[in-house]
Design a protein around this motif. Structure first.
Motif, short mmCIF file in Angstrom:
data_model
loop_
_atom_site.label_atom_id
_atom_site.label_comp_id
_atom_site.label_asym_id
_atom_site.label_seq_id
_atom_site.Cartn_x
_atom_site.Cartn_y
_atom_site.Cartn_z
N CYS A 78 51.70 30.62 13.79
CA CYS A 78 50.97 31.86 14.14
C CYS A 78 49.52 31.51 14.43
O CYS A 78 48.98 30.57 13.86
CB CYS A 78 50.94 32.84 12.97
N ARG A 79 48.86 32.30 15.29
CA ARG A 79 47.41 32.25 15.35
C ARG A 79 46.86 33.39 14.52
O ARG A 79 47.23 34.56 14.73
CB ARG A 79 46.91 32.37 16.80
N GLU B 239 62.23 29.33 21.89
CA GLU B 239 61.06 29.70 21.12
C GLU B 239 60.64 31.07 21.64
O GLU B 239 60.43 31.24 22.85
CB GLU B 239 59.93 28.69 21.33
N ASP C 264 51.18 27.23 10.93
CA ASP C 264 51.66 26.30 11.98
C ASP C 264 52.17 27.07 13.20
O ASP C 264 52.14 26.54 14.31
CB ASP C 264 52.82 25.44 11.47
N PHE D 111 48.59 30.99 27.13
CA PHE D 111 48.50 32.20 27.96
C PHE D 111 47.16 32.22 28.69
O PHE D 111 47.10 32.44 29.91
CB PHE D 111 48.66 33.46 27.09
N ARG E 295 44.91 21.23 16.26
CA ARG E 295 45.14 20.96 17.69
C ARG E 295 43.84 20.63 18.41
O ARG E 295 43.81 19.79 19.29
CB ARG E 295 45.75 22.19 18.39
N ASP F 159 48.92 35.75 17.94
CA ASP F 159 50.23 35.45 18.54
C ASP F 159 51.04 34.64 17.55
O ASP F 159 50.51 34.19 16.53
CB ASP F 159 50.09 34.72 19.90
N PHE F 160 52.32 34.49 17.84
CA PHE F 160 53.17 33.69 16.95
C PHE F 160 54.46 33.33 17.67
O PHE F 160 54.82 33.92 18.68
CB PHE F 160 53.48 34.40 15.64
N GLU G 194 57.61 36.20 25.45
CA GLU G 194 58.05 35.17 26.39
C GLU G 194 58.94 34.19 25.65
O GLU G 194 58.93 34.15 24.41
CB GLU G 194 56.83 34.46 27.01
N ARG H 228 52.70 37.97 21.71
CA ARG H 228 51.23 37.91 21.76
C ARG H 228 50.64 39.31 21.69
O ARG H 228 51.11 40.22 22.40
CB ARG H 228 50.77 37.28 23.08
N ASP I 241 59.92 21.65 26.32
CA ASP I 241 59.96 23.08 25.99
C ASP I 241 59.45 23.97 27.14
O ASP I 241 58.47 24.72 26.96
CB ASP I 241 59.15 23.38 24.72
N ALA J 292 45.31 33.96 24.12
CA ALA J 292 44.87 32.70 23.49
C ALA J 292 45.76 31.59 24.04
O ALA J 292 46.77 31.85 24.71
CB ALA J 292 44.99 32.77 21.97
N GLY J 293 45.39 30.36 23.72
CA GLY J 293 46.24 29.20 23.95
C GLY J 293 46.78 29.10 25.37
O GLY J 293 46.03 29.24 26.34
#
Ligand code: UDP
Length: 236
Positions: free
Chosen positions: A199-200, A90, A197, A101, A216, A175-176, A119, A94, A129, A98-99
């Motif tokens: 991407c942010r 994956e 789903d 990170f 989420r 990010d995506f 990353e 970014r 993952d 976010a998330g």
């Protein structure tokens, strides 16, 4: 082109064989999972939105010289794509913290980076993952050194094109996640999907979340967020 036997069923899509050995048909579901599969649900209308948005974005990217798996949209939920063997990484780009990170490094969400970051996670459900660096990916023969370089260059190019595209729609691309595949001749192409789903998306004025984080994080308004992104992209 007609669907033949089902080859695979994933969390959000099914994949079917076709009469052409080099092509498959992807069918998008409304099913959603999050938190490493612990959270399950459905998001009404998501399959059609993700299918149409992903196809549209891949065609924009093709015009900008990014090779993708896209062949032909059949209907709201189904698309013919080139058959690939997925590189089990994956690839996450970014622009804004976010998330995971923000969590991993103990920083707030919303820090705008001077340069985008990249990353990799090793796509392996049994191992959940894990984050992996490019040397480990090469050691594990997940990809060659040359492939890693090409994947990084393609991912940053995707970011440049999509960041610009979305800001013109009043949306920050935070990010995506991308996935890449190899055609039978080893050519690397962008595969999987680009959608709310994966991407942010934050509204550029209000920072309102317009993506799967609403699912989420049990924020409500999930369907409306997907519909709003559909509206921004297609005006409908
Ligand atoms: N992402 C994804 N699939 C995954 C993990 C992440 O599509 O299995 C996307 C996610 O939507 C976000 C970006 O990758 O746009 C970065 O996600 P992050 O690492 O922050 O993980 P999360 O907080 O979603 O667990």
């Amino acid at each position: 082109m007609e669907k033949m036997e089902q080859l695979y069923e994933g969390k959000a899509k099914r994949v079917y064989a076709t009469a052409d050995a080099e092509k498959v048909i992807v069918s998008y579901k409304d099913d959603a999972t999050a938190l490493d599969g612990l959270k399950k649900g459905t998001i009404a209308g998501k399959g059609a939105i993700n299918n149409r948005m992903s196809n549209y974005l891949m065609q924009i990217l093709e015009k900008q010289g990014v090779k993708t798996h896209f062949v032909e949209e059949l209907n709201d939920r189904e698309t013919v794509v080139k058959k690939v063997s997925i590189v089990p990484l994956e690839v996450i780009i970014r622009n804004i913290s976010a998330g995971s990170f923000a969590k991993r490094y103990g920083v707030e969400e919303g820090i705008v980076f001077d340069e985008p970051t990249v990353e990799f996670s090793y796509k392996n459900d049994d191992l959940h993952d894990p984050l992996i660096n490019s040397y480990h990916a090469i050691a594990l023969k997940l990809a060659t050194k040359e492939e890693i370089e090409e994947i990084k260059a393609m991912a940053f190019k995707v970011n440049e094109v999509l960041k610009e595209y979305f800001i013109n729609l009043g949306v920050k691309l935070v990010d995506f996640k991308l996935e890449f595949g190899r055609l039978s001749d080893k050519t690397l192409v962008l595969a999987d999907e680009i959608s709310p789903d994966t991407c942010r998306f934050w509204d550029a004025e209000t920072n309102e979340k317009l993506d799967k984080d609403r699912f989420r994080r049990d924020m409500g308004g999930v369907e409306d967020a997907y519909k709003e992104m559909m509206h921004r992209v297609f005006g409908e």
